[in-house]
Design a protein around this motif. Sequence first.
Motif, mmCIF file in Angstrom:
data_model
loop_
_atom_site.group_PDB
_atom_site.id
_atom_site.type_symbol
_atom_site.label_atom_id
_atom_site.label_comp_id
_atom_site.label_asym_id
_atom_site.label_seq_id
_atom_site.Cartn_x
_atom_site.Cartn_y
_atom_site.Cartn_z
ATOM 1 N N PHE A 148 14.241 -3.708 -5.323
ATOM 2 C CA PHE A 148 14.166 -2.734 -6.545
ATOM 3 C C PHE A 148 14.668 -3.261 -7.727
ATOM 4 O O PHE A 148 14.553 -2.908 -8.881
ATOM 5 N N HIS A 206 8.386 -5.256 7.395
ATOM 6 C CA HIS A 206 9.389 -4.321 6.620
ATOM 7 C C HIS A 206 10.584 -4.118 7.897
ATOM 8 O O HIS A 206 10.466 -3.363 8.774
ATOM 9 N N GLN A 264 -6.659 -1.775 4.373
ATOM 10 C CA GLN A 264 -5.817 -1.367 5.435
ATOM 11 C C GLN A 264 -6.248 -0.413 6.586
ATOM 12 O O GLN A 264 -6.796 0.666 5.970
ATOM 13 N N HIS A 323 0.206 5.244 0.187
ATOM 14 C CA HIS A 323 -0.980 6.126 0.360
ATOM 15 C C HIS A 323 -0.554 7.278 -0.764
ATOM 16 O O HIS A 323 0.400 7.758 -0.765
ATOM 17 N N MET A 346 6.256 -8.686 -0.640
ATOM 18 C CA MET A 346 5.574 -7.488 -0.915
ATOM 19 C C MET A 346 6.248 -6.770 -1.500
ATOM 20 O O MET A 346 7.515 -6.326 -0.857
ATOM 21 N N PRO A 383 0.998 -1.165 -0.008
ATOM 22 C CA PRO A 383 0.030 0.032 -0.126
ATOM 23 C C PRO A 383 0.937 1.318 0.041
ATOM 24 O O PRO A 383 1.761 1.315 1.031
ATOM 25 N N PRO A 436 -4.038 1.433 0.547
ATOM 26 C CA PRO A 436 -3.333 2.445 1.621
ATOM 27 C C PRO A 436 -4.295 2.565 2.604
ATOM 28 O O PRO A 436 -5.464 2.288 2.402
ATOM 29 N N GLY A 464 6.916 -2.673 -3.285
ATOM 30 C CA GLY A 464 6.520 -1.202 -3.256
ATOM 31 C C GLY A 464 6.865 -0.489 -4.252
ATOM 32 O O GLY A 464 6.705 -0.372 -5.508
ATOM 33 N N ASN A 524 9.062 -7.547 3.225
ATOM 34 C CA ASN A 524 8.747 -6.233 2.364
ATOM 35 C C ASN A 524 9.999 -5.464 2.689
ATOM 36 O O ASN A 524 10.393 -5.121 3.640
ATOM 37 N N GLY A 525 10.595 -4.916 1.643
ATOM 38 C CA GLY A 525 11.457 -3.846 1.780
ATOM 39 C C GLY A 525 12.611 -3.911 0.797
ATOM 40 O O GLY A 525 13.451 -4.742 0.859
ATOM 41 N N ASP A 526 12.810 -2.704 -0.248
ATOM 42 C CA ASP A 526 13.910 -2.536 -0.811
ATOM 43 C C ASP A 526 14.183 -3.687 -1.746
ATOM 44 O O ASP A 526 15.298 -3.835 -2.140
ATOM 45 N N ASN A 538 -2.160 -1.412 9.933
ATOM 46 C CA ASN A 538 -0.888 -0.735 9.785
ATOM 47 C C ASN A 538 0.026 -0.680 11.226
ATOM 48 O O ASN A 538 -0.398 0.307 11.959
ATOM 49 N N TYR A 585 13.536 5.374 5.820
ATOM 50 C CA TYR A 585 13.715 4.395 4.751
ATOM 51 C C TYR A 585 15.435 4.592 4.604
ATOM 52 O O TYR A 585 15.658 3.915 3.669
#
Length: 324
Positions: free
Chosen positions: A197, A162, A64, A9, A216, A7, A33, A218, A193-195, A91, A170
Amino acid sequence: MQYYLAPMHGITGYIYRNSYEKIFHNIDKYFAPFIVPNKSRNLKTKDFLDVLPQNNRGVTIIPQILTNDSNGFIATSRKLQKLGYHEINLNLGCPSRIVVSKYKGSGFLAKREELDRFLDEIFKIDDMKISIKTRIGKDSPKEFYELIKIFNKYPIEELIIHPRTQKDFYGDKPNLEVFKDALSLSINPICYNGDIFTGEDHNKLTKDFPEVKTVMLGRGILANPGLLNEIKNNTVIDKKIFKDFHDEILRQYIELCDEDMHVLIKMKELWGYMRYVFSNNKEYLKIIKKSQNISDYNEAVLSLFNEQEIVEGAGLFTQGNWGV
Ligand SMILES: Cc1cc2nc3c(=O)[nH]c(=O)nc-3n(C[C@H](O)[C@H](O)[C@H](O)COP(=O)(O)O)c2cc1C
Protein backbone atom coordinates in the motif's frame (compact mmCIF):
# COMPACT_ATOMS: atom_id res chain seq x y z
CA MET A 1 11.43 -5.21 -11.38
CA GLN A 2 8.22 -5.83 -13.29
CA TYR A 3 4.94 -4.40 -11.99
CA TYR A 4 1.47 -5.69 -12.75
CA LEU A 5 -1.94 -4.23 -12.04
CA ALA A 6 -4.11 -6.76 -10.21
CA PRO A 7 -7.48 -7.65 -11.68
CA MET A 8 -10.27 -6.09 -9.61
CA HIS A 9 -13.70 -7.06 -10.81
CA GLY A 10 -16.05 -4.11 -11.27
CA ILE A 11 -13.19 -1.61 -10.88
CA THR A 12 -10.16 -2.19 -13.11
CA GLY A 13 -12.08 -2.61 -16.36
CA TYR A 14 -10.81 -1.01 -19.55
CA ILE A 15 -11.88 2.48 -18.54
CA TYR A 16 -9.78 2.40 -15.40
CA ARG A 17 -6.88 0.72 -17.18
CA ASN A 18 -6.86 3.14 -20.12
CA SER A 19 -7.11 6.16 -17.85
CA TYR A 20 -4.26 4.83 -15.74
CA GLU A 21 -2.13 4.12 -18.81
CA LYS A 22 -2.79 7.58 -20.25
CA ILE A 23 -1.63 9.37 -17.12
CA PHE A 24 0.98 7.07 -15.56
CA HIS A 25 2.21 4.67 -18.20
CA ASN A 26 4.26 2.51 -15.84
CA ILE A 27 2.55 -0.90 -15.65
CA ASP A 28 4.16 -3.87 -17.40
CA LYS A 29 1.02 -6.04 -17.54
CA TYR A 30 -2.60 -5.35 -16.77
CA PHE A 31 -4.56 -8.41 -15.61
CA ALA A 32 -8.20 -8.08 -16.65
CA PRO A 33 -10.92 -9.02 -14.14
CA PHE A 34 -12.21 -12.58 -14.36
CA ILE A 35 -14.42 -13.95 -17.10
CA VAL A 36 -16.72 -16.84 -16.20
CA PRO A 37 -17.11 -19.17 -19.21
CA ASN A 38 -20.62 -19.48 -20.57
CA LYS A 39 -22.10 -22.07 -22.86
CA SER A 40 -22.73 -19.80 -25.83
CA ARG A 41 -20.32 -19.34 -28.72
CA ASN A 42 -19.56 -15.77 -27.74
CA LEU A 43 -18.23 -13.98 -24.70
CA LYS A 44 -20.79 -12.00 -22.69
CA THR A 45 -20.95 -8.43 -24.02
CA LYS A 46 -19.42 -6.89 -20.91
CA ASP A 47 -16.53 -9.36 -20.91
CA PHE A 48 -16.07 -9.01 -24.66
CA LEU A 49 -15.85 -5.21 -24.47
CA ASP A 50 -13.38 -5.41 -21.63
CA VAL A 51 -10.87 -7.46 -23.60
CA LEU A 52 -11.65 -6.15 -27.08
CA PRO A 53 -8.30 -5.04 -28.57
CA GLN A 54 -9.82 -1.72 -29.74
CA ASN A 55 -10.56 -0.92 -26.09
CA ASN A 56 -7.06 -1.86 -24.98
CA ARG A 57 -4.70 -0.16 -27.39
CA GLY A 58 -1.03 0.08 -26.47
CA VAL A 59 -1.24 -1.98 -23.28
CA THR A 60 -0.41 -5.57 -22.41
CA ILE A 61 -3.56 -7.26 -21.17
CA ILE A 62 -3.77 -10.73 -19.68
CA PRO A 63 -7.37 -11.96 -19.59
CA GLN A 64 -8.38 -14.09 -16.63
CA ILE A 65 -10.78 -17.03 -16.45
CA LEU A 66 -12.64 -18.22 -13.35
CA THR A 67 -13.87 -21.80 -13.64
CA ASN A 68 -13.34 -25.40 -12.52
CA ASP A 69 -14.48 -26.82 -15.85
CA SER A 70 -11.60 -27.57 -18.21
CA ASN A 71 -13.83 -27.56 -21.31
CA GLY A 72 -15.15 -24.13 -20.38
CA PHE A 73 -11.60 -22.88 -19.80
CA ILE A 74 -10.40 -24.23 -23.13
CA ALA A 75 -13.41 -22.93 -25.10
CA THR A 76 -13.09 -19.46 -23.56
CA SER A 77 -9.32 -19.45 -24.12
CA ARG A 78 -9.95 -20.15 -27.79
CA LYS A 79 -12.35 -17.21 -28.00
CA LEU A 80 -9.72 -15.01 -26.39
CA GLN A 81 -7.06 -16.37 -28.69
CA LYS A 82 -9.16 -15.27 -31.68
CA LEU A 83 -9.01 -11.75 -30.25
CA GLY A 84 -5.22 -12.00 -30.26
CA TYR A 85 -4.41 -13.14 -26.73
CA HIS A 86 -1.57 -15.60 -26.14
CA GLU A 87 -1.65 -15.81 -22.36
CA ILE A 88 -4.58 -16.59 -20.07
CA ASN A 89 -4.59 -16.35 -16.32
CA LEU A 90 -6.48 -18.86 -14.18
CA ASN A 91 -8.18 -17.49 -11.07
CA LEU A 92 -7.55 -19.70 -8.04
CA GLY A 93 -7.81 -16.83 -5.61
CA CYS A 94 -11.32 -15.40 -5.53
CA PRO A 95 -12.53 -15.73 -1.92
CA SER A 96 -16.18 -14.74 -2.50
CA ARG A 97 -18.55 -17.17 -0.79
CA ILE A 98 -20.74 -17.69 -3.86
CA VAL A 99 -17.70 -18.53 -5.99
CA VAL A 100 -16.09 -20.71 -3.32
CA SER A 101 -19.29 -22.68 -2.66
CA LYS A 102 -19.11 -23.82 -6.30
CA TYR A 103 -15.47 -24.92 -5.80
CA LYS A 104 -14.20 -22.17 -8.05
CA GLY A 105 -11.56 -19.50 -7.32
CA SER A 106 -9.90 -20.27 -3.99
CA GLY A 107 -12.64 -22.87 -3.41
CA PHE A 108 -11.00 -25.02 -6.09
CA LEU A 109 -7.87 -25.27 -3.89
CA ALA A 110 -9.82 -27.60 -1.56
CA LYS A 111 -10.31 -30.14 -4.36
CA ARG A 112 -6.74 -31.05 -5.13
CA GLU A 113 -7.37 -34.17 -7.21
CA GLU A 114 -9.92 -32.36 -9.36
CA LEU A 115 -7.58 -29.39 -9.64
CA ASP A 116 -4.76 -31.64 -10.81
CA ARG A 117 -7.03 -33.23 -13.45
CA PHE A 118 -8.24 -29.81 -14.55
CA LEU A 119 -4.66 -28.52 -14.94
CA ASP A 120 -3.69 -31.68 -16.80
CA GLU A 121 -6.47 -30.97 -19.31
CA ILE A 122 -5.88 -27.26 -19.78
CA PHE A 123 -2.11 -27.59 -20.11
CA LYS A 124 -2.73 -29.78 -23.15
CA ILE A 125 -3.39 -26.51 -25.01
CA ASP A 126 0.08 -26.08 -26.41
CA ASP A 127 -0.29 -22.76 -28.19
CA MET A 128 -1.37 -20.71 -25.20
CA LYS A 129 0.61 -19.63 -22.15
CA ILE A 130 -1.19 -20.17 -18.86
CA SER A 131 -0.41 -18.27 -15.70
CA ILE A 132 -2.11 -18.84 -12.34
CA LYS A 133 -3.16 -16.41 -9.64
CA THR A 134 -3.62 -18.28 -6.40
CA ARG A 135 -4.11 -18.04 -2.67
CA ILE A 136 -2.11 -20.42 -0.46
CA GLY A 137 -5.00 -22.64 0.55
CA LYS A 138 -8.70 -22.84 1.22
CA ASP A 139 -8.67 -23.21 5.03
CA SER A 140 -5.08 -23.61 6.12
CA PRO A 141 -1.71 -22.34 4.87
CA LYS A 142 -0.43 -25.91 5.26
CA GLU A 143 -2.39 -26.80 2.12
CA PHE A 144 0.14 -24.85 0.10
CA TYR A 145 2.75 -27.57 0.51
CA GLU A 146 0.46 -30.04 -1.30
CA LEU A 147 -0.67 -27.46 -3.84
CA ILE A 148 2.85 -26.57 -4.89
CA LYS A 149 3.51 -30.23 -5.74
CA ILE A 150 0.59 -30.02 -8.17
CA PHE A 151 1.61 -26.63 -9.59
CA ASN A 152 5.15 -27.93 -10.15
CA LYS A 153 3.82 -30.57 -12.53
CA TYR A 154 2.88 -27.90 -15.08
CA PRO A 155 4.78 -25.27 -17.10
CA ILE A 156 3.02 -22.31 -15.52
CA GLU A 157 4.01 -19.05 -17.19
CA GLU A 158 3.89 -17.34 -13.81
CA LEU A 159 2.53 -18.31 -10.43
CA ILE A 160 1.12 -15.17 -8.83
CA ILE A 161 0.75 -15.74 -5.11
CA HIS A 162 -1.46 -13.79 -2.77
CA PRO A 163 -0.28 -15.42 0.45
CA ARG A 164 -3.59 -15.62 2.28
CA THR A 165 -6.06 -18.49 2.53
CA GLN A 166 -9.69 -18.17 1.44
CA LYS A 167 -10.61 -18.17 5.13
CA ASP A 168 -8.39 -15.13 5.72
CA PHE A 169 -10.37 -13.20 3.11
CA TYR A 170 -8.53 -9.85 3.31
CA GLY A 171 -7.95 -9.98 7.05
CA ASP A 172 -4.76 -10.52 8.97
CA LYS A 173 -1.45 -10.11 7.15
CA PRO A 174 -0.12 -11.95 4.09
CA ASN A 175 1.68 -15.09 5.21
CA LEU A 176 5.30 -14.34 4.30
CA GLU A 177 6.62 -17.57 5.79
CA VAL A 178 4.67 -19.58 3.25
CA PHE A 179 5.58 -17.11 0.52
CA LYS A 180 9.26 -17.60 1.38
CA ASP A 181 8.84 -21.37 1.04
CA ALA A 182 6.99 -20.85 -2.24
CA LEU A 183 10.03 -19.05 -3.63
CA SER A 184 12.27 -21.99 -2.94
CA LEU A 185 9.76 -24.75 -3.77
CA SER A 186 8.31 -23.48 -7.04
CA ILE A 187 9.94 -24.53 -10.27
CA ASN A 188 7.88 -21.85 -12.04
CA PRO A 189 8.45 -18.07 -11.84
CA ILE A 190 6.73 -16.42 -8.88
CA CYS A 191 5.04 -13.04 -8.66
CA TYR A 192 4.17 -11.53 -5.26
CA ASN A 193 0.74 -9.99 -4.60
CA GLY A 194 -0.79 -8.57 -1.44
CA ASP A 195 -0.96 -5.51 0.81
CA ILE A 196 1.62 -3.31 -0.89
CA PHE A 197 0.00 0.00 0.00
CA THR A 198 3.00 2.32 0.41
CA GLY A 199 6.53 2.74 -0.86
CA GLU A 200 7.65 1.50 2.52
CA ASP A 201 5.65 -1.75 2.17
CA HIS A 202 7.30 -2.28 -1.19
CA ASN A 203 10.81 -1.59 0.11
CA LYS A 204 10.32 -4.00 2.97
CA LEU A 205 9.17 -6.72 0.59
CA THR A 206 12.09 -6.28 -1.78
CA LYS A 207 14.56 -6.11 1.11
CA ASP A 208 13.20 -9.33 2.64
CA PHE A 209 12.88 -11.08 -0.72
CA PRO A 210 15.53 -9.72 -3.09
CA GLU A 211 14.86 -12.65 -5.43
CA VAL A 212 11.34 -11.34 -6.17
CA LYS A 213 11.38 -9.84 -9.64
CA THR A 214 7.64 -9.31 -10.20
CA VAL A 215 5.07 -7.61 -8.02
CA MET A 216 1.35 -7.27 -8.61
CA LEU A 217 -0.32 -4.24 -7.05
CA GLY A 218 -4.06 -3.93 -6.50
CA ARG A 219 -5.83 -1.90 -3.82
CA GLY A 220 -2.65 0.09 -3.17
CA ILE A 221 -2.92 1.62 -6.64
CA LEU A 222 -6.66 2.19 -6.30
CA ALA A 223 -5.98 4.21 -3.15
CA ASN A 224 -2.89 5.95 -4.44
CA PRO A 225 -2.61 5.91 -8.22
CA GLY A 226 0.82 7.50 -7.79
CA LEU A 227 2.09 4.52 -5.78
CA LEU A 228 4.22 3.10 -8.53
CA ASN A 229 5.92 6.45 -9.18
CA GLU A 230 6.53 6.67 -5.46
CA ILE A 231 8.10 3.20 -5.56
CA LYS A 232 10.16 3.85 -8.67
CA ASN A 233 11.11 7.53 -8.28
CA ASN A 234 10.35 8.34 -4.67
CA THR A 235 7.88 11.07 -5.69
CA VAL A 236 4.54 11.83 -4.09
CA ILE A 237 1.66 12.20 -6.51
CA ASP A 238 0.87 15.77 -7.49
CA LYS A 239 -2.74 16.81 -6.83
CA LYS A 240 -3.12 18.04 -10.38
CA ILE A 241 -2.06 14.68 -11.79
CA PHE A 242 -4.44 12.88 -9.42
CA LYS A 243 -7.24 15.22 -10.55
CA ASP A 244 -6.40 14.66 -14.23
CA PHE A 245 -6.57 10.92 -13.64
CA HIS A 246 -9.88 11.20 -11.81
CA ASP A 247 -11.30 13.45 -14.54
CA GLU A 248 -10.24 11.02 -17.25
CA ILE A 249 -12.03 8.11 -15.58
CA LEU A 250 -15.11 10.27 -15.00
CA ARG A 251 -15.12 11.50 -18.60
CA GLN A 252 -14.94 7.98 -19.97
CA TYR A 253 -17.72 6.71 -17.68
CA ILE A 254 -19.94 9.66 -18.66
CA GLU A 255 -19.30 8.79 -22.31
CA LEU A 256 -20.20 5.15 -21.69
CA CYS A 257 -23.18 5.35 -19.33
CA ASP A 258 -26.64 6.69 -20.14
CA GLU A 259 -27.48 7.61 -16.58
CA ASP A 260 -25.66 9.76 -14.04
CA MET A 261 -26.43 7.20 -11.36
CA HIS A 262 -24.39 4.49 -13.11
CA VAL A 263 -21.43 6.85 -13.41
CA LEU A 264 -21.76 7.86 -9.78
CA ILE A 265 -21.87 4.26 -8.53
CA LYS A 266 -18.54 3.61 -10.24
CA MET A 267 -16.91 6.82 -9.03
CA LYS A 268 -18.16 6.46 -5.46
CA GLU A 269 -16.76 2.93 -5.29
CA LEU A 270 -13.37 4.31 -6.32
CA TRP A 271 -13.51 6.99 -3.64
CA GLY A 272 -13.85 4.21 -1.07
CA TYR A 273 -10.16 3.61 -1.87
CA MET A 274 -8.88 7.01 -3.07
CA ARG A 275 -9.99 8.86 0.08
CA TYR A 276 -7.16 7.41 2.14
CA VAL A 277 -4.41 9.56 0.69
CA PHE A 278 -6.21 12.86 1.37
CA SER A 279 -5.92 14.75 4.64
CA ASN A 280 -9.15 15.15 6.68
CA ASN A 281 -11.13 13.33 4.04
CA LYS A 282 -14.07 12.07 6.12
CA GLU A 283 -16.53 14.93 5.70
CA TYR A 284 -15.71 15.33 2.01
CA LEU A 285 -16.28 11.65 1.43
CA LYS A 286 -19.72 11.90 2.99
CA ILE A 287 -20.67 14.70 0.60
CA ILE A 288 -19.23 12.85 -2.38
CA LYS A 289 -21.24 9.75 -1.41
CA LYS A 290 -24.43 11.79 -1.00
CA SER A 291 -24.24 13.39 -4.44
CA GLN A 292 -27.11 12.43 -6.72
CA ASN A 293 -25.97 14.02 -9.96
CA ILE A 294 -22.70 14.71 -11.76
CA SER A 295 -22.77 18.42 -11.04
CA ASP A 296 -23.05 17.97 -7.23
CA TYR A 297 -20.49 15.22 -7.42
CA ASN A 298 -18.00 17.43 -9.28
CA GLU A 299 -18.49 20.21 -6.77
CA ALA A 300 -17.81 17.84 -3.85
CA VAL A 301 -14.72 16.38 -5.51
CA LEU A 302 -13.39 19.83 -6.39
CA SER A 303 -13.63 21.01 -2.78
CA LEU A 304 -11.69 17.95 -1.62
CA PHE A 305 -8.96 18.63 -4.16
CA ASN A 306 -8.90 22.38 -3.43
CA GLU A 307 -9.09 22.24 0.32
CA GLN A 308 -7.11 19.15 1.31
CA GLU A 309 -3.66 17.78 0.63
CA ILE A 310 -2.22 14.47 -0.37
CA VAL A 311 -0.55 12.99 2.65
CA GLU A 312 3.02 11.91 2.13
CA GLY A 313 3.48 8.23 2.91
CA ALA A 314 -0.26 7.52 3.13
CA GLY A 315 -1.80 4.51 1.50
CA LEU A 316 -4.83 2.29 1.83
CA PHE A 317 -5.86 2.00 5.50
CA THR A 318 -2.72 3.82 6.63
CA GLN A 319 -2.43 7.13 8.35
CA GLY A 320 0.47 8.86 6.65
CA ASN A 321 2.50 11.47 8.50
CA TRP A 322 -0.36 13.83 9.22
CA GLY A 323 -3.01 11.35 10.27
CA VAL A 324 -5.86 10.86 7.79
C1 LIG B 1 -12.97 -5.27 -5.47
C2 LIG B 1 -11.99 -6.37 -5.79
C3 LIG B 1 -12.18 -7.14 -6.93
C4 LIG B 1 -11.27 -8.18 -7.22
N1 LIG B 1 -11.44 -8.91 -8.38
C5 LIG B 1 -10.52 -9.86 -8.71
C6 LIG B 1 -10.58 -10.56 -9.95
O1 LIG B 1 -11.42 -10.31 -10.82
N2 LIG B 1 -9.64 -11.53 -10.17
C7 LIG B 1 -8.66 -11.81 -9.26
O2 LIG B 1 -7.82 -12.69 -9.49
N3 LIG B 1 -8.56 -11.14 -8.10
C8 LIG B 1 -9.45 -10.18 -7.81
N4 LIG B 1 -9.30 -9.45 -6.67
C9 LIG B 1 -8.09 -9.68 -5.83
C10 LIG B 1 -6.96 -8.74 -6.26
O3 LIG B 1 -6.57 -8.98 -7.59
C11 LIG B 1 -5.72 -8.91 -5.34
O4 LIG B 1 -5.29 -10.23 -5.42
C12 LIG B 1 -6.03 -8.58 -3.89
O5 LIG B 1 -6.72 -7.36 -3.79
C13 LIG B 1 -4.75 -8.53 -3.06
O6 LIG B 1 -3.84 -7.62 -3.62
P1 LIG B 1 -3.71 -6.10 -3.04
O7 LIG B 1 -3.49 -6.24 -1.56
O8 LIG B 1 -2.54 -5.54 -3.78
O9 LIG B 1 -5.00 -5.43 -3.33
C14 LIG B 1 -10.19 -8.44 -6.35
C15 LIG B 1 -10.02 -7.65 -5.21
C16 LIG B 1 -10.89 -6.62 -4.92
C17 LIG B 1 -10.66 -5.78 -3.69
